[in-house]
Motif scaffolding. Sequence first.
Motif, PDB file in Angstrom:
ATOM      1  N   ARG A 253      -4.975   6.442   0.879  1.00 12.74           N
ATOM      2  CA  ARG A 253      -4.295   5.328   0.212  1.00 12.74           C
ATOM      3  C   ARG A 253      -4.292   5.571  -1.292  1.00 12.74           C
ATOM      4  O   ARG A 253      -5.330   5.769  -1.911  1.00 12.74           O
ATOM      5  CB  ARG A 253      -5.007   4.022   0.547  1.00 12.74           C
ATOM      6  CG  ARG A 253      -4.320   2.768   0.037  1.00 12.74           C
ATOM      7  CD  ARG A 253      -5.112   1.545   0.500  1.00 12.74           C
ATOM      8  NE  ARG A 253      -4.484   0.299   0.083  1.00 12.74           N
ATOM      9  CZ  ARG A 253      -4.709  -0.288  -1.093  1.00 12.74           C
ATOM     10  NH1 ARG A 253      -5.539   0.280  -1.967  1.00 12.74           N
ATOM     11  NH2 ARG A 253      -4.105  -1.418  -1.406  1.00 12.74           N
TER      12      ARG A 253
ATOM     13  N   GLU B  44      -6.953   5.434   5.624  1.00 13.87           N
ATOM     14  CA  GLU B  44      -7.254   4.701   4.397  1.00 13.87           C
ATOM     15  C   GLU B  44      -7.693   5.633   3.269  1.00 13.87           C
ATOM     16  O   GLU B  44      -7.487   5.344   2.077  1.00 13.87           O
ATOM     17  CB  GLU B  44      -8.341   3.655   4.679  1.00 13.87           C
ATOM     18  CG  GLU B  44      -8.634   2.718   3.536  1.00 13.87           C
ATOM     19  CD  GLU B  44      -7.459   1.838   3.127  1.00 13.87           C
ATOM     20  OE1 GLU B  44      -7.459   1.335   1.985  1.00 13.87           O
ATOM     21  OE2 GLU B  44      -6.527   1.660   3.957  1.00 13.87           O
TER      22      GLU B  44
ATOM     23  N   SER C 136       0.836  -1.196   0.000  1.00 14.22           N
ATOM     24  CA  SER C 136       0.000   0.000   0.000  1.00 14.22           C
ATOM     25  C   SER C 136       0.872   1.247   0.000  1.00 14.22           C
ATOM     26  O   SER C 136       1.928   1.274   0.642  1.00 14.22           O
ATOM     27  CB  SER C 136      -0.916   0.014   1.228  1.00 14.22           C
ATOM     28  OG  SER C 136      -1.811  -1.066   1.210  1.00 14.22           O
TER      29      SER C 136
END
Length: 292
Positions: A224, A221, A210
């Motif tokens: 990301r 997140e 990631s």
Amino acid sequence: MYEKDAYMLSSMLVEHGCSEIDILGGEPMLVPWMSDFVNHVTDSGTMVNISTNGSLPHVVDQLSKNNTGLLTIGFSIHGLPEAHHSLTAADNFSSAVTGIQKMIEKGNDPIVKSTLTRANANEIRPLVKYLRDLGIKRYYLLYEDSIGRTDLSPCLSYPEFMRFYTDLQNDLKPFPVGFVAASGFYKYGRKACGRCDAGIEKIAVMPDGSVFPCNLFAGFEEFRLGNIFLDGIGKIWNNPLLKQFRTFHENACKRDDCRHSANCSGGCPAHSYFFYGVIDAADPRCAINKST
């Protein structure tokens, strides 16, 4: 990250012109294949900076044999033995010193770095003098990362940190003392555009592949950028999420009474996001502690 993935990643980065790789932890020296991997990367002509607490001198000894001139090992030591052990909850001061001595004996030039806190401020000067006598030629003072905290009142503001650093530098001349702080505070490597180096001169790759604008955004997140093994570097580097980092042209801090305002864009956007939910606010460490 598996060993084969690490080698694949290094090949991808070199192919796309990456000139420098930072390896952070946890403690990266715990990875059994790390010394071979580092030697592989430097043999390709890419610089490697690796941070360690020095708890594994035998691994440091293996890396000290790297004679490419492209490897820098940074030892984290935050005070003399008692203070260091108290701050890190680890009994590794002597092992770190052993690793440093081995590197110096083999003609290497290791770095030592300390994170400045209110708890260890009185330890820094005697520590640096000890390290100087040990043969260290490069020392860096680090500004403290505060993501994850609920109470910022014990944290130093950036002006307080810089005042301490400047006094330390002047006291120890001609011994060189450097510092590391978020590029949003100090434009030491940043291009003219952007809040900080994130997504402009660096990205962070996690063990599972990631990718985030920097390691401090790895817990979010929504930042990301993708997976480097599945999406490739080109797609990640052109992710629209990075536009907000690259097109920031202001100082997020609106204080005009701070001596650093001309060379600051408001501090670390990851800290702003963690505490305020937006990246265009001023770094909360200075908002809470307004001493200049």
